[in-house]
Design a protein around this motif. Structure first.
Motif, short mmCIF file in Angstrom:
data_model
loop_
_atom_site.label_atom_id
_atom_site.label_comp_id
_atom_site.label_asym_id
_atom_site.label_seq_id
_atom_site.Cartn_x
_atom_site.Cartn_y
_atom_site.Cartn_z
N UNK A 355 -37.14 -5.64 -11.81
CA UNK A 355 -36.65 -6.99 -11.56
C UNK A 355 -36.06 -7.62 -12.82
N UNK A 356 -36.35 -7.04 -14.00
CA UNK A 356 -35.85 -7.62 -15.25
C UNK A 356 -34.48 -7.09 -15.64
N UNK A 357 -34.28 -5.77 -15.50
CA UNK A 357 -33.02 -5.18 -15.96
C UNK A 357 -32.28 -4.40 -14.87
N UNK A 358 -32.90 -4.19 -13.72
CA UNK A 358 -32.25 -3.48 -12.63
C UNK A 358 -32.33 -1.97 -12.71
N UNK A 362 -37.21 6.89 -9.17
CA UNK A 362 -37.82 7.45 -7.96
C UNK A 362 -39.29 7.04 -7.85
N UNK A 363 -39.97 6.93 -9.00
CA UNK A 363 -41.38 6.57 -8.99
C UNK A 363 -41.58 5.16 -9.52
N UNK A 364 -42.75 4.62 -9.22
CA UNK A 364 -43.08 3.27 -9.69
C UNK A 364 -43.60 3.35 -11.11
N UNK A 371 -36.09 -1.48 -20.10
CA UNK A 371 -36.22 -2.70 -20.91
C UNK A 371 -37.61 -2.90 -21.49
N UNK A 372 -38.54 -1.99 -21.20
CA UNK A 372 -39.91 -2.03 -21.72
C UNK A 372 -40.73 -3.23 -21.23
N UNK A 373 -40.30 -3.86 -20.15
CA UNK A 373 -41.03 -5.00 -19.59
C UNK A 373 -42.19 -4.50 -18.74
N UNK A 374 -43.34 -5.17 -18.86
CA UNK A 374 -44.52 -4.80 -18.08
C UNK A 374 -44.49 -5.47 -16.71
N UNK A 375 -44.95 -4.74 -15.70
CA UNK A 375 -45.11 -5.27 -14.33
C UNK A 375 -43.82 -5.84 -13.76
N UNK A 376 -42.70 -5.25 -14.12
CA UNK A 376 -41.42 -5.74 -13.63
C UNK A 376 -40.95 -4.98 -12.39
N UNK A 377 -41.67 -3.93 -12.01
CA UNK A 377 -41.32 -3.17 -10.81
C UNK A 377 -42.12 -3.70 -9.63
N UNK A 378 -41.46 -4.27 -8.62
CA UNK A 378 -42.19 -4.66 -7.40
C UNK A 378 -42.76 -3.41 -6.73
N UNK A 379 -43.81 -3.61 -5.92
CA UNK A 379 -44.43 -2.49 -5.23
C UNK A 379 -43.61 -2.02 -4.05
N UNK A 383 -34.90 -0.81 -0.48
CA UNK A 383 -34.46 -1.26 0.84
C UNK A 383 -35.23 -2.49 1.32
N UNK A 384 -36.45 -2.68 0.81
CA UNK A 384 -37.30 -3.77 1.28
C UNK A 384 -37.18 -5.02 0.45
N UNK A 385 -36.41 -4.97 -0.65
CA UNK A 385 -36.29 -6.13 -1.53
C UNK A 385 -35.38 -7.19 -0.93
#
Length: 385
Positions: A355-358, A362-364, A371-379, A383-385
């Motif tokens: 969500x920070x850099x796009x 394939x994996x979470x 971008x080295x941001x923590x917790x920036x990947x939604x679960x 397709x569901x975003x």
């Protein structure tokens, strides 16, 4: 010798004229220098505002050469070099400033901070760490600690990163509980890789204590418990995670299937997942439901019914591809080609996106590789975003 007063009287006007001429020459030269230096400075500033960095650098170099004592011009020149990626030249400029004996203490700290940024950008992490540590107790302490934190994370030095995070939190720069929890999980992962499972459990227990609502410690602990042959404990850990971190259900659903089947808790897990799915439809939860029903002996048509049900509420190409995989088409001979095309089309839709850099993967990831941001990947998948 007889003192001749007339000689003194004659010399006084000559001395006065010479003094006046010398003062006029000095003033004229000073005015000329003052006109030239600002002219080069403002010319460089104009180039900089017009994003003409090459010309701006040339103008600032001219200004520095005409007045080597101007510290602000040195800082401007060094920053320009860094922005252009000319890190070696930026380092030389800031090292030259630090070598000056007449530099004020505040400017010395400022030059050291700029030098640390040069080293960081150049990837010289050891030198950057050395420069940043010398800024403790200065007005650059806060930004230096943040840079140190990023430096330690980049080099995966989790123990030192935790020390800096504690200092930042005690200094009132926000809560770092989430990061501290991640650091412990990273150390646990290293222990699991070296088969030191008891120490890994210690780290994960500490991580859950620091951030009780974080999903990662419980997910990693469940993986550890499954590896230790304790699926019942893993199932209990994951059911707790359903309560403490409901947003991460899509990530823990596959583990919930594995642990529940291993300890004969499949029906209970199936009911839990169905309840969650009715509240928040998710592809990963849907796949977990299909897997549990298949393990219980349900016919293959049940899976297609679930995917068809999902399509009624969510326009999902991924679900459509899975539904059509089990259907018999009118022209069945073309089914493999159609299925391959659909599977290829849905691959980008099953990725995770930062969500920070796009950045997509394939994996979470708990920390974005881009971008080295923590917790920036939604679960949830793309397709569901």
């Amino acid at each position: 010798m007889e003192f001749d007063l007339s000689l003194i009287l004659l010399a006084l006007p000559i001395v006065f004229v010479l003094g006046w001429m010398a003062s006029r020459f000095d003033v004229r030269q000073l005015r000329m220098e003052n006109r030239q230096a600002p002219k080069a400075y403002f010319k460089g500033l104009n180039f900089l505002l017009n994003e003409q960095q090459d010309q701006a650098i040339d103008a600032f170099i001219e200004a520095v050469q005409s007045d080597p004592d101007t510290t602000e011009l040195h800082f401007a020149l060094g920053n320009l070099f860094r922005r252009r990626g000319e890190y070696e030249r930026a380092v030389r400029v800031h090292q030259h400033l630090l070598s000056r004996a007449d530099l004020s203490q505040d400017d010395r700290y400022r030059a050291r901070h700029a030098l640390a940024q040069d080293y960081l950008k150049a990837g010289l992490l050891d030198r950057a760490e050395e420069a940043l540590l010398k800024l403790e107790g200065t007005r650059f302490e806060g930004s230096a600690r943040l840079a140190l934190l990023a430096n330690y994370e980049r080099s995966r030095d989790w123990e030192h990163a935790a020390q800096i995070a504690h200092k930042l939190e005690s200094g009132g720069q926000g809560s770092f509980k989430g990061r501290l929890s991640h650091y412990l999980c990273e150390q646990a992962a290293s222990c699991m890789a070296s088969d030191d499972l008891p120490q890994a459990q210690v780290y994960l227990t500490q991580a859950m204590h620091i951030a009780s609502d974080a999903p990662r410690p419980r997910i990693d602990l469940a993986r550890l418990q499954i590896r230790q042959g304790r699926p019942a404990q893993a199932y209990e850990t994951l059911t707790q995670a359903l309560v403490t971190a409901p947003a991460a259900i899509a990530l823990l659903a596959p583990l919930l299937v594995e642990s529940s089947l291993a300890c004969d808790q499949g029906p209970g897990a199936l009911e839990r997942l169905k309840a969650v799915y009715e509240e928040t439809p998710s592809l990963d939860v849907l796949d977990a439901i299909v897997a549990l029903e298949a393990a219980s002996g349900a016919p293959s048509a049940t899976a297609r019914e679930w995917y068809a049900h999902h399509l009624e509420s969510e326009p999902s190409l991924v679900a459509a591809a899975k539904w059509i995989a089990g259907e018999k088409l009118e022209h069945e001979q073309f089914h493999p080609q159609v299925q391959r095309a659909l599977d290829q089309a849905v691959k980008p839709l099953t990725r995770y996106r930062c969500a920070a850099c796009g950045f997509e993967a394939k994996q979470h990831f708990w920390q974005c590789p881009g971008c080295q941001t923590w917790d920036s990947y939604p679960a949830r998948r793309v397709e569901e975003l």
